[in-house]
Design a protein around this motif. Structure first.
Motif, PDB file in Angstrom:
ATOM      1  N   GLU A   1       0.792  -1.460   0.110  1.00 38.83           N
ATOM      2  CA  GLU A   1      -0.077  -0.010   0.013  1.00 38.83           C
ATOM      3  C   GLU A   1       0.940   1.258   0.025  1.00 38.83           C
ATOM      4  O   GLU A   1       0.516   2.182  -0.684  1.00 38.83           O
ATOM      5  CB  GLU A   1      -0.887   0.012   1.228  1.00 38.83           C
TER       6      GLU A   1
ATOM      7  N   GLU B   1       2.332   1.757  -3.382  1.00 44.11           N
ATOM      8  CA  GLU B   1       1.362   1.825  -4.500  1.00 44.11           C
ATOM      9  C   GLU B   1       0.936   3.393  -4.477  1.00 44.11           C
ATOM     10  O   GLU B   1       1.061   4.284  -5.209  1.00 44.11           O
ATOM     11  CB  GLU B   1       0.277   1.328  -4.231  1.00 44.11           C
ATOM     12  N   GLN B   2       0.934   4.107  -2.914  1.00 43.47           N
ATOM     13  CA  GLN B   2       0.718   5.411  -2.760  1.00 43.47           C
ATOM     14  C   GLN B   2       1.913   6.211  -3.216  1.00 43.47           C
ATOM     15  O   GLN B   2       1.699   7.515  -3.813  1.00 43.47           O
ATOM     16  CB  GLN B   2       0.362   5.777  -1.435  1.00 43.47           C
ATOM     17  N   TYR B   3       3.086   5.659  -3.085  1.00 44.62           N
ATOM     18  CA  TYR B   3       4.218   6.485  -3.465  1.00 44.62           C
ATOM     19  C   TYR B   3       4.672   6.375  -5.116  1.00 44.62           C
ATOM     20  O   TYR B   3       4.708   7.436  -5.607  1.00 44.62           O
ATOM     21  CB  TYR B   3       5.558   5.809  -2.893  1.00 44.62           C
TER      22      TYR B   3
ATOM     23  N   ASP C   1       0.099   6.754  -7.084  1.00 42.98           N
ATOM     24  CA  ASP C   1      -0.427   7.759  -6.476  1.00 42.98           C
ATOM     25  C   ASP C   1       0.350   9.187  -6.230  1.00 42.98           C
ATOM     26  O   ASP C   1      -0.438  10.170  -6.299  1.00 42.98           O
ATOM     27  CB  ASP C   1      -1.405   7.371  -5.303  1.00 42.98           C
TER      28      ASP C   1
ATOM     29  N   LEU D   1       2.144  10.372  -3.912  1.00 36.07           N
ATOM     30  CA  LEU D   1       2.080  10.883  -2.695  1.00 36.07           C
ATOM     31  C   LEU D   1       3.362  10.796  -2.216  1.00 36.07           C
ATOM     32  O   LEU D   1       4.512  10.183  -2.587  1.00 36.07           O
ATOM     33  CB  LEU D   1       1.278   9.922  -1.589  1.00 36.07           C
TER      34      LEU D   1
ATOM     35  N   ILE E   1       2.343   9.959   2.897  1.00 38.76           N
ATOM     36  CA  ILE E   1       2.007   8.432   3.384  1.00 38.76           C
ATOM     37  C   ILE E   1       2.218   8.160   4.727  1.00 38.76           C
ATOM     38  O   ILE E   1       1.420   7.423   5.256  1.00 38.76           O
ATOM     39  CB  ILE E   1       2.851   7.816   2.440  1.00 38.76           C
TER      40      ILE E   1
ATOM     41  N   ASN F   1      -0.950   8.796   6.598  1.00 40.75           N
ATOM     42  CA  ASN F   1      -1.882   8.001   6.280  1.00 40.75           C
ATOM     43  C   ASN F   1      -1.867   6.620   7.207  1.00 40.75           C
ATOM     44  O   ASN F   1      -2.811   6.158   7.555  1.00 40.75           O
ATOM     45  CB  ASN F   1      -1.766   7.487   4.849  1.00 40.75           C
TER      46      ASN F   1
END
Length: 126
Positions: free
Chosen positions: A24, A27-29, A32, A34, A39, A42
């Protein structure tokens, strides 16, 4: 930027081998876009904690690709399929219209090109 695309690509192939939290974060880094700070917010951890998790995940993905090679093999197959598609499109174009028409030599050359690509796909599995 290319490294980001490569890591995102490897994440698509091997992401399930990572822990859920690691996947996760990556994927965010990578997907997405971010920041490490975002992150961290989050997940309730520090920016450094996120960086460490991402670096560890990157190492795991690169190691998997080195050992298994699925992503590279997939790229090779896609490239060969693209080459074959171009040959077929050219053959269809060359054979269309009032003056079109493959003779047996043209047809034979086209089939030999396709067979050569197919054989090279099999040989690259070493």
């Amino acid at each position: 930027m290319a490294k980001n695309l490569e890591m995102s690509y490897l994440l698509d192939f091997y992401g399930r081998a990572l822990t859920e939290k690691q996947r996760e974060m990556m994927e965010q880094y990578y997907n997405d876009d971010l920041s490490l700070s975002e992150i961290g917010e989050n997940f309730g951890i520090t920016r450094q904690g996120v960086r460490d998790a991402i670096k560890h995940g990157e190492s795991s993905l690169l190691e998997l690709e080195e050992k298994v090679g699925f992503a590279a093999r997939y790229r090779q197959v896609q490239d060969k399929l693209d080459q074959m598609e171009q040959i077929v499109r050219k053959a269809k174009f060359d054979n269309a219209g009032a003056y079109g028409g493959y003779n047996s030599g043209d047809f034979d050359r086209t089939l030999n090109q396709l067979l050569s690509i197919i054989r090279s796909m099999d040989e690259s599995e070493d």
